[in-house]
Design a protein around this motif. Structure first.
Motif, PDB file in Angstrom:
ATOM      1  N   LEU A 160       3.393   4.085 -11.664  1.00 47.60           N
ATOM      2  CA  LEU A 160       3.262   2.882 -10.633  1.00 47.60           C
ATOM      3  C   LEU A 160       1.806   2.108 -10.611  1.00 47.60           C
ATOM      4  O   LEU A 160       1.888   0.892 -10.223  1.00 47.60           O
ATOM      5  N   ALA A 161       0.907   2.528 -11.334  1.00 51.45           N
ATOM      6  CA  ALA A 161      -0.405   1.921 -11.375  1.00 51.45           C
ATOM      7  C   ALA A 161      -0.242   0.686 -11.931  1.00 51.45           C
ATOM      8  O   ALA A 161      -0.978  -0.278 -11.812  1.00 51.45           O
TER       9      ALA A 161
ATOM     10  N   GLY B 175       3.794  16.629 -10.864  1.00 53.21           N
ATOM     11  CA  GLY B 175       3.766  15.301 -11.943  1.00 53.21           C
ATOM     12  C   GLY B 175       3.394  14.070 -11.540  1.00 53.21           C
ATOM     13  O   GLY B 175       3.827  13.085 -11.524  1.00 53.21           O
ATOM     14  N   LYS B 176       2.400  14.260 -10.369  1.00 49.53           N
ATOM     15  CA  LYS B 176       1.940  13.090  -9.733  1.00 49.53           C
ATOM     16  C   LYS B 176       1.147  12.209 -10.429  1.00 49.53           C
ATOM     17  O   LYS B 176       1.441  11.080 -10.447  1.00 49.53           O
ATOM     18  N   GLY B 177       0.521  12.685 -11.909  1.00 49.45           N
ATOM     19  CA  GLY B 177      -0.403  11.885 -12.760  1.00 49.45           C
ATOM     20  C   GLY B 177       0.814  10.880 -13.416  1.00 49.45           C
ATOM     21  O   GLY B 177       0.415   9.809 -13.365  1.00 49.45           O
TER      22      GLY B 177
ATOM     23  N   SER C 110      -5.837   7.755 -11.839  1.00 45.99           N
ATOM     24  CA  SER C 110      -5.076   7.507 -12.785  1.00 45.99           C
ATOM     25  C   SER C 110      -5.023   5.884 -13.503  1.00 45.99           C
ATOM     26  O   SER C 110      -4.408   5.924 -14.474  1.00 45.99           O
ATOM     27  N   GLY C 111      -5.777   5.012 -12.842  1.00 42.94           N
ATOM     28  CA  GLY C 111      -5.368   3.708 -13.188  1.00 42.94           C
ATOM     29  C   GLY C 111      -6.613   3.419 -14.072  1.00 42.94           C
ATOM     30  O   GLY C 111      -6.743   2.178 -14.588  1.00 42.94           O
TER      31      GLY C 111
ATOM     32  N   ARG D  27       0.794  -1.327   0.108  1.00 39.74           N
ATOM     33  CA  ARG D  27      -0.133   0.113   0.170  1.00 39.74           C
ATOM     34  C   ARG D  27       0.926   1.209   0.148  1.00 39.74           C
ATOM     35  O   ARG D  27       1.575   1.677   0.972  1.00 39.74           O
ATOM     36  N   LEU D  28       0.766   1.807  -1.093  1.00 37.30           N
ATOM     37  CA  LEU D  28       1.668   3.233  -1.488  1.00 37.30           C
ATOM     38  C   LEU D  28       0.938   4.322  -1.635  1.00 37.30           C
ATOM     39  O   LEU D  28      -0.029   4.202  -2.496  1.00 37.30           O
TER      40      LEU D  28
END
Ligand code: IMP
Length: 422
Positions: free
Chosen positions: A23-24, A15-17, A57-58, A3-4
């Protein structure tokens, strides 16, 4: 790491997207836990650019469960438009779950967001005008409407009536047209029908996923410096993007959070008003803004640009318990003529290493800088840390030393493939 949490550790737009999308690919579940369509997450793959606002974003991967959790504020009309836009580019096969407890952004929230801003005049926050603040305010004032309410005709009628009794007084106070019950009721019932297949108790769903040891990615919006509790108040958003708000915003107990990844630009930006001690003007600001395409995804506003601020970064990492950092847009700094890092502030003649609680003190803070060597090589094709120019490595090492947190990823371009893992 099962769990991240991916959290912005500056003023948003880090730039989180891109990192969440990256990572998704190894996640079973992607969760948005706060904020609403004030966020703008840009994702680029296969040469295509996608901008998401409230959808997790997934969504591009049919195997991933995407959750809009209870801590969010959802504008159903905007979310449907987002899904429709995805539909037109062929993204139709996805799994989406929307919390029955997530707050609904209503048209009066949007009208009042604008009205509060106008009333503040020169002191306006510079909000995205998406109704975020007023929707959270109503939630805490216990006159909010929740996504699950839209599924129960009688109950929704009662909630909307109660809310309108207060909201119409406010609209009247600002000289705005009052809102009628019937058209709103019909419109939002229709959204309820459209979202019926997605609405559920997402806390239950997520705790079941925890029991199955699924890989869960929590996707923060905005950044810790915009946190309602720990940011540069009052120039903040109305929720907490910090990792510590994940348990509350999802219903998963804190003990189940394994790792917090801080997303940090190689420099600083800020949209909207508020203090920004390392803000730059002139040629360097222009160079960084143009190379980094530093214009708001949601509003198109040019972002304010500045040198990296370690006081703010240390504060954000402390508050969010950041375990490792991803340094984003690192390629933007190639060929800059001058490079500095702010290590401390000077406040009224004293060297400090904290964020003052009042705006008046924060506005008096002057950045204390160290000079850093620059590099003239383009790095967008670099795949390994070892192949970065020496001065670029020095810059990264300095960040690690000054924050006391290791860097795990470096992004050298917008594409998924332009990511160096350390
Ligand atoms: P609000 O969230 O629309 O109420 O805006 C409050 C402040 O947060 C303003 O300064 C906005 O520019 C800023 N803000 C909100 N969302 C974002 C974001 O996704 N990125 C950067 N800034 C944001």
């Amino acid at each position: 790491m099962s769990r991240l949490v991916v959290v912005g550790v500056q003023w948003g737009d880090e730039g989180k997207g891109k990192m969440t999308d990256y990572l998704a690919q190894n996640s079973d579940v992607v969760v948005r836990y706060q904020g609403g369509n004030n966020a703008g997450h840009t994702i680029t793959f296969n040469g295509q650019k996608y901008a998401l606002q409230s959808i997790p974003s997934g969504i591009f991967n049919p195997k991933i469960k995407n959750v809009m959790a209870n801590g969010m504020v959802v504008n159903p009309k905007a979310a449907l438009a987002e899904l429709e836009k995805l539909n037109t580019v062929g993204i139709r096969d996805y799994q989406l779950f929307v919390s029955d407890r997530a707050a609904v952004i209503m048209p009066y929230h949007i009208a009042l967001d604008g009205a509060y801003e106008s009333a503040k005049g020169k002191k306006m926050i510079g909000t995205t005008k998406k109704g975020i603040g007023p929707a959270y305010a109503d939630k805490y004032n216990r006159i909010g409407i929740r996504m699950g309410d839209l599924l129960d005709k009688e109950y929704f009628a009662e909630r909307l009536n109660d809310a309108l009794a207060v909201k119409n007084l406010e609209l009247k106070m600002f000289g705005l047209p009052e809102m009628e019950f019937e058209p709103l009721f019909e419109e939002y019932l229709a959204y309820g029908r459209a979202f019926k297949k997605y609405i559920c108790d997402t806390a239950n769903l997520l705790n079941n996923e925890v029991q199955k040891n699924s890989k869960i990615l929590f996707e923060g919006a905005q950044g810790v410096m915009l946190c309602i509790e720990h940011g540069t108040y009052p120039f903040v958003t109305s929720s907490s993007p910090s990792a510590i708000s994940v348990p509350l915003g999802t219903g998963i107990p804190p003990k189940y959070i394994d790792h917090a990844l801080g997303i940090c630009k190689a420099y600083n930006t800020r949209v909207g008003a508020g203090p920004f001690p390392t803000e730059l003007e002139g040629d360097l600001a222009h160079y960084i803004r143009e190379r980094g395409h530093e214009y708001g995804t949601v509003t198109g506003r040019p972002r304010r640009v500045g040198y990296l601020d370690m006081v703010a970064l240390r504060h954000a990492c402390r508050i969010s318990g950041i375990d490792s950092l991803a340094i984003m847009l690192f390629d933007v700094l190639s060929c800059v003529k001058e490079l500095k890092i702010c290590t401390h502030y000077e406040l009224d003649g004293e060297k400090i290493d904290c964020i003052p609680s009042t705006l008046s003190a924060y506005q008096r803070c002057k950045p204390m800088y160290i000079d850093m060597p620059t590099w003239n090589e383009e790095i967008t094709e670099v795949k390994k840390y070892a192949d970065l120019p020496e001065n670029a490595k020095l810059y990264l090492q300095k960040i690690e030393e000054l924050v006391g947190v290791k860097i795990s990823h470096v992004s050298v371009g917008p594409d998924r493939t332009q990511t160096i893992e350390i």
